[in-house]
Design a protein around this motif. Structure first.
Motif, short mmCIF file in Angstrom:
data_model
loop_
_atom_site.label_atom_id
_atom_site.label_comp_id
_atom_site.label_asym_id
_atom_site.label_seq_id
_atom_site.Cartn_x
_atom_site.Cartn_y
_atom_site.Cartn_z
N GLY A 210 -20.11 72.28 40.77
CA GLY A 210 -19.08 72.71 39.84
C GLY A 210 -17.95 71.73 39.60
O GLY A 210 -16.99 72.05 38.89
N ALA A 211 -18.04 70.53 40.17
CA ALA A 211 -16.94 69.56 40.02
C ALA A 211 -16.92 68.92 38.64
O ALA A 211 -15.88 68.42 38.20
CB ALA A 211 -17.05 68.47 41.10
N GLY A 212 -18.08 68.90 37.94
CA GLY A 212 -18.09 68.36 36.58
C GLY A 212 -18.95 67.14 36.37
O GLY A 212 -18.72 66.38 35.44
N LYS A 213 -20.00 66.95 37.20
CA LYS A 213 -20.86 65.78 37.05
C LYS A 213 -21.62 65.82 35.73
O LYS A 213 -21.58 64.88 34.94
CB LYS A 213 -21.85 65.69 38.22
N SER A 214 -22.34 66.93 35.50
CA SER A 214 -23.11 67.06 34.26
C SER A 214 -22.18 67.09 33.05
O SER A 214 -22.51 66.55 31.99
CB SER A 214 -23.97 68.33 34.31
N SER A 215 -21.03 67.72 33.21
CA SER A 215 -20.06 67.78 32.11
C SER A 215 -19.55 66.40 31.73
O SER A 215 -19.25 66.13 30.56
CB SER A 215 -18.88 68.68 32.49
N PHE A 216 -19.46 65.50 32.72
CA PHE A 216 -18.99 64.15 32.43
C PHE A 216 -19.99 63.43 31.54
O PHE A 216 -19.61 62.78 30.56
CB PHE A 216 -18.76 63.36 33.71
N PHE A 217 -21.29 63.54 31.89
CA PHE A 217 -22.29 62.92 31.01
C PHE A 217 -22.20 63.51 29.60
O PHE A 217 -22.20 62.78 28.61
CB PHE A 217 -23.71 63.12 31.55
N ASN A 218 -22.15 64.84 29.51
CA ASN A 218 -22.07 65.48 28.20
C ASN A 218 -20.85 64.98 27.41
O ASN A 218 -20.91 64.80 26.19
CB ASN A 218 -21.99 67.00 28.35
N SER A 219 -19.76 64.76 28.12
CA SER A 219 -18.52 64.33 27.46
C SER A 219 -18.65 62.90 26.94
O SER A 219 -18.25 62.61 25.81
CB SER A 219 -17.34 64.43 28.44
N ILE A 220 -19.21 61.99 27.74
CA ILE A 220 -19.41 60.61 27.29
C ILE A 220 -20.40 60.58 26.13
O ILE A 220 -20.21 59.88 25.13
CB ILE A 220 -19.91 59.72 28.44
N ASN A 221 -21.45 61.37 26.25
CA ASN A 221 -22.43 61.46 25.18
C ASN A 221 -21.77 61.97 23.90
O ASN A 221 -22.06 61.50 22.79
CB ASN A 221 -23.56 62.40 25.60
N SER A 222 -20.86 62.91 24.04
CA SER A 222 -20.15 63.47 22.89
C SER A 222 -19.31 62.41 22.18
O SER A 222 -19.28 62.34 20.95
CB SER A 222 -19.24 64.62 23.35
N VAL A 223 -18.63 61.58 22.97
CA VAL A 223 -17.78 60.54 22.38
C VAL A 223 -18.60 59.61 21.49
O VAL A 223 -18.21 59.28 20.37
CB VAL A 223 -17.06 59.73 23.48
N PHE A 224 -19.78 59.21 21.99
CA PHE A 224 -20.60 58.26 21.23
C PHE A 224 -21.40 58.94 20.12
O PHE A 224 -21.77 58.28 19.14
CB PHE A 224 -21.52 57.49 22.17
N LYS A 225 -21.67 60.23 20.26
CA LYS A 225 -22.37 60.95 19.19
C LYS A 225 -21.40 61.33 18.06
O LYS A 225 -21.82 61.58 16.93
CB LYS A 225 -23.01 62.22 19.75
N GLY A 226 -20.11 61.44 18.40
CA GLY A 226 -19.13 61.80 17.39
C GLY A 226 -18.90 63.29 17.28
O GLY A 226 -18.15 63.76 16.41
N HIS A 227 -19.52 64.07 18.16
CA HIS A 227 -19.29 65.52 18.18
C HIS A 227 -19.65 66.03 19.58
O HIS A 227 -20.39 65.37 20.33
CB HIS A 227 -20.13 66.23 17.11
N GLN A 231 -26.21 68.29 26.38
CA GLN A 231 -27.58 67.97 26.78
C GLN A 231 -27.86 68.35 28.23
O GLN A 231 -28.92 68.88 28.55
CB GLN A 231 -27.85 66.48 26.57
N ALA A 232 -26.92 68.04 29.13
CA ALA A 232 -27.11 68.35 30.55
C ALA A 232 -26.62 69.75 30.84
O ALA A 232 -25.60 70.19 30.30
CB ALA A 232 -26.37 67.33 31.42
#
Length: 446
Positions: A210-227, A231-232
């Motif tokens: 629950g610390a946010g590992k998968s959320s961090f990937f999703n967040s970086i992916n979001s920045v480069f996808k533009g929305h 995914q994780a």
């Protein structure tokens, strides 16, 4: 174990916080979960410092009391000139606040719920408030609780001082909009590992459930996808939602070229000996033996004959940087067992010479100043203190601790969230360069 959640609405919490300075609330006790008993109340609330009790009734009132001293069950009347009663109602724009007319008396520290001499919460181990004759606090019953002393819920929160603003930022960062974001994104897109045989830097995310590992990937992916993407798998379940070893590549844009970075996600750390990620498994991952989608078995370590095991890994399969992911709201609540487990992991990683960083997530939830404006993150006394505590806890330099905010409930991107996330990725790539610098000279690019 399920997560115990606050019953306060966002508007109710805002009104409650308006009674204090710069503080955050940490839920200690919830009667519907822990029981309407005085013994449970004191088990969760004793020796916690300043606390505020929050009671709810069917009439719609949220009311209770704040004390700045510990519960210690001394059976003494406690002088507390900072203590007060309060009431929040939808019919009032501002909360009612009532201080002791005595000027000294705050509460009676007995073997019961909060007793302020006129209101006695959790009276006789029940979901009721006993109205006791007294004149230390003066108010109209209709205004305080709407003449409804039968509770639907009762909670106690530790009131943590956030310390306000620092005079100068404890770390400099350029918040200047899209120019900064574009510069950081270009750095990441154009990054090249210093070893010929490696195309992508591999960063392993490690941390409690629950610390946010998968959320961090999703967040970086979001920045480069533009929305905002998802995914994780993410969530707040009591045990890890991630049961496989996953390697995530990120594309610069929809259908674009993959970035020179792979974020590796794995099971969350748990305290039990047969729960969560095993310490020996981390060593196997670091050495490159574990391939994408390897299915972990919490009851045993990675097996050399298992599906997804690489017997002869090369440098490109290994982990080049390890990032611990910790929830800023829970740093002070890490158990001794978890701290010991993190120390053992760090010791093993040190032997392999892999650089290590720390992501401090949910900084907006940890500090109300940051919640108001993310650019306050490096002006926040509380967040700076948390990074120092993490530094000591894990035995890393404070410069290795990176505060971030993941995307969790938003639909649209935020420029300052992006800048903080991208800054963290740039630091990860810089630390992977340190790892490559230590590799054999014949693998270095000319």
């Amino acid at each position: 174990m399920s997560v115990v959640r606050s019953s306060l609405s966002a508007e109710q919490e805002k009104k409650l916080l308006s009674l204090f300075g710069h503080v955050r609330l940490h839920l200690l006790y919830k009667a519907s979960v822990h029981g309407y008993s005085n013994s449970s109340f004191h088990y969760h609330c004793n020796q916690q410092g300043p606390t505020v009790l929050v009671a709810y009734n069917k009439t719609g009132f949220v009311f209770g009391g704040y004390i700045s001293k510990d519960y210690a069950q001394t059976n003494q009347e406690i002088n507390d000139d900072k203590a007060f009663l309060y009431s929040i109602s939808d019919q009032r724009e501002k909360p009612l606040r009532v201080s002791s007319t005595n000027g000294q008396y705050g509460f009676t520290d007995g073997n019961h719920g909060l007793n302020v001499g006129v209101l006695w919460f959790l009276y006789n181990n029940t979901a009721t408030v006993q109205v006791v004759a007294g004149n230390s606090y003066t108010f109209e019953a209709e205004e305080m609780h709407g003449n409804d002393v039968q509770l639907t819920e009762c909670e106690v929160y530790r009131v943590e001082d956030c310390g306000g603003f620092l005079e100068t930022p404890w770390r400099k960062i350029d918040w200047e909009g899209y120019g900064t974001k574009d510069r950081l994104m270009d750095y990441i897109k154009n990054y090249k590992p210093e070893v010929k045989s490696v195309v992508q830097a591999r960063v392993l995310l490690v941390g409690p459930v629950g610390a946010g590992k998968s959320s961090f990937f999703n967040s970086i992916n979001s920045v480069f996808k533009g929305h905002v993407t998802g995914q994780a798998n993410t969530g707040s379940a009591g045990n890890s939602l991630t049961t496989q070893f996953r390697t995530y590549s990120i594309k610069a844009e929809q259908g674009g070229k993959a970035l020179p970075l792979v974020l590796c996600d794995t099971m969350g750390l748990e305290e039990g000996p047969s729960a969560g990620l095993d310490i020996d498994d981390i060593t196997s991952i670091l050495k490159g033996h574990v391939q994408d989608r390897y299915q972990f078995n919490p009851s045993m370590s990675v097996q050399a004959d298992g599906v997804g095991y690489c017997k002869s890994p090369s440098l490109k399969d290994m982990i080049h940087c390890v990032v611990y992911v910790l929830d800023a709201c829970k740093v002070t609540l890490l158990s001794a067992k978890m701290v010991d487990k993190l120390a053992a992991i760090r010791k093993g990683i040190n032997k392999l010479g892999v650089p290590q960083l720390v992501l401090l997530t949910k900084v907006d939830e940890a500090c109300p100043l940051v919640r108001e404006d993310l650019t306050n993150v490096y002006l926040s006394h509380y967040i700076e203190r948390m990074t120092r505590e993490v530094s000591v806890c894990l035995g890393v330099s404070q410069s290795c601790v990176l505060p971030v905010k993941n995307y969790s409930r938003e639909f649209e991107l935020d420029i300052h969230t992006d800048i903080l996330l991208l800054t963290a990725v740039v630091q990860m790539l810089r630390y992977t360069d340190d790892y490559f610098d230590d590799q054999a000279g014949d693998q270095k690019s000319e």
